[in-house]
Design an enzyme around this catalytic site. Structure first.
Site, short mmCIF file in Angstrom:
data_model
loop_
_atom_site.label_atom_id
_atom_site.label_comp_id
_atom_site.label_asym_id
_atom_site.label_seq_id
_atom_site.Cartn_x
_atom_site.Cartn_y
_atom_site.Cartn_z
N MET A 30 0.80 -1.04 -0.02
CA MET A 30 0.08 -0.28 0.06
C MET A 30 1.00 1.15 -0.09
SD MET A 30 -3.46 -0.91 2.11
CE MET A 30 -2.69 -0.76 3.89
N GLY A 31 2.11 1.22 -0.08
CA GLY A 31 2.97 2.15 -0.65
C GLY A 31 3.71 2.76 0.85
N HIS A 37 9.44 -3.61 3.31
CA HIS A 37 8.84 -3.80 1.67
C HIS A 37 9.99 -4.45 0.94
CE1 HIS A 37 6.00 -0.89 3.22
NE2 HIS A 37 4.82 -1.87 2.80
N GLN A 61 -10.42 -2.41 2.40
CA GLN A 61 -9.99 -3.13 3.64
C GLN A 61 -9.61 -2.26 4.81
OE1 GLN A 61 -6.34 -4.44 1.19
NE2 GLN A 61 -5.19 -4.05 3.29
N GLY A 146 4.90 -10.20 4.24
CA GLY A 146 5.73 -10.24 5.55
C GLY A 146 5.07 -10.70 6.79
N LYS A 148 4.88 -9.70 9.52
CA LYS A 148 4.40 -8.96 10.26
C LYS A 148 2.99 -8.94 10.43
CE LYS A 148 3.67 -4.61 9.85
NZ LYS A 148 2.49 -3.99 9.98
N ASP A 149 2.51 -9.24 9.02
CA ASP A 149 0.93 -9.24 9.13
C ASP A 149 0.71 -10.86 8.86
OD1 ASP A 149 0.00 -6.45 8.52
OD2 ASP A 149 1.90 -6.43 7.40
N ARG A 186 2.41 2.80 8.95
CA ARG A 186 1.90 3.78 9.99
C ARG A 186 2.73 4.29 11.00
NH1 ARG A 186 -2.00 -0.30 8.74
NH2 ARG A 186 -3.84 0.44 8.29
#
Ligand code: AMP
Length: 281
Positions: A30-31, A37, A61, A146, A148-149, A186
């Site tokens: 999502m940039g 990334h 989402q 990743g 992370k998610d 974030r």
């Protein structure tokens, strides 16, 4: 690196690559790109002939309008960061991904309706729907996600299996700041002080990981310990802490299974962050 905004143009390219027998690695994002990334993109470059990165902030989402509006948009910096690593950057508009009349969605099962799915209703349906669309446009043989998610990884892995998609999902380790904070787009919204404080999240997960290996294995106590330790930091609140079986997130009754995952979601000020560790016993 070529920047493409139209799906038709990309579809023509990927169909040609497919015919030529070229392997395509795909990294959906999502940039607001960072080293997390980049680690996915680098791995894709190593393993495939062509690497496609997508940047699309998918409104479907986001269950929270404020979060969607505040999501950083940094295309210039993003393309600079990845220009020597990716071959194609796909940057579609909303209408390009969801043309007028669009109505079909992916419905996720148990793996995606709990934890993140519970606190962010519709999140995984929106995510899985856009990923499926992107898979069809990009035609990857491998796609990179990743840890992370972690729940996202499991949802996509299940979708790949359930829909017989000819795609291998590669899960890459979480890249962290020096203080342990998982890199996240974030984080850009955190103040310096908040960023420092947020180090407590991984510090606690790392501590408990060691305690578990030394025999501290009561699920309820583990969850309580994490909640208390993280909340000691002023301004941080815990949304959920969950100790689950790795691989399918099933509930643990009494004894811990061999592979467990500990997942947390916290608010640092107004910013919601998630993290997890997998513990192999
Ligand atoms: P996002 O742009 O947040 O949707 O993330 C795109 C991909 O990058 C997802 O597969 C994420 O799990 C992955 N990712 C995000 N942050 C990290 C990180 N700190 N380490 C490794 N991968 C990450």
């Amino acid at each position: 690196m070529k920047i493409i905004t139209k799906k038709k143009e990309l579809q023509i390219i990927t169909a040609k690559l497919y015919k030529e027998g070229k392997t395509i690695g795909f990294v959906p994002t999502m940039g607001a790109l960072h080293d997390g990334h980049l680690s996915l993109i680098r791995e894709s470059k190593k393993q495939n002939d062509i690497t496609i990165v997508s940047i699309f902030i998918n409104p479907l989402q986001f269950n929270n309008k404020e979060d969607l509006e505040a999501y950083p948009r940094t295309l210039k910096e993003d393309s600079k960061l990845i220009q020597d690593h990716a071959d194609i950057l796909f940057f579609p508009s909303f209408d390009e991904m969801y043309p007028h009349g669009f109505q079909t969605m992916v419905k996720v099962g148990d793996i995606g309706t709990q934890l993140e799915g519970e606190f962010r209703p519709g999140h995984f349906e929106g995510m899985a729907t856009v990923i499926l669309k992107l898979f069809h446009i990009c035609r990857p043989s491998k796609s990179y996600f990743g840890q992370k998610d972690y729940q996202q990884v499991l949802v996509v892995r299940k979708m790949i299996a359930d829909f017989y998609l000819p795609i291998e999902l590669v899960m890459m380790p979480t890249i962290r700041e020096k203080n342990g904070l998982a890199l996240s787009s974030r984080n850009k919204r955190l103040s310096l002080d908040e960023r420092k404080k947020a180090g407590v999240i991984y510090k606690t997960l790392d501590q408990i990981q060691k305690k578990i290996k030394h025999g501290y294995q009561n699920k309820a106590n583990i969850e309580e310990y994490i909640r208390i330790e993280i909340m000691k930091e002023l301004g941080i609140t815990v949304e959920y802490v969950a100790v689950r079986k790795a691989g399918d997130l099933s509930n643990i009754m009494t004894t811990l299974p061999k592979d467990i995952v500990i997942l947390v979601a916290v608010y640092v000020g107004k910013v919601r962050l998630i993290d997890n560790v997998i513990v192999y016993l």
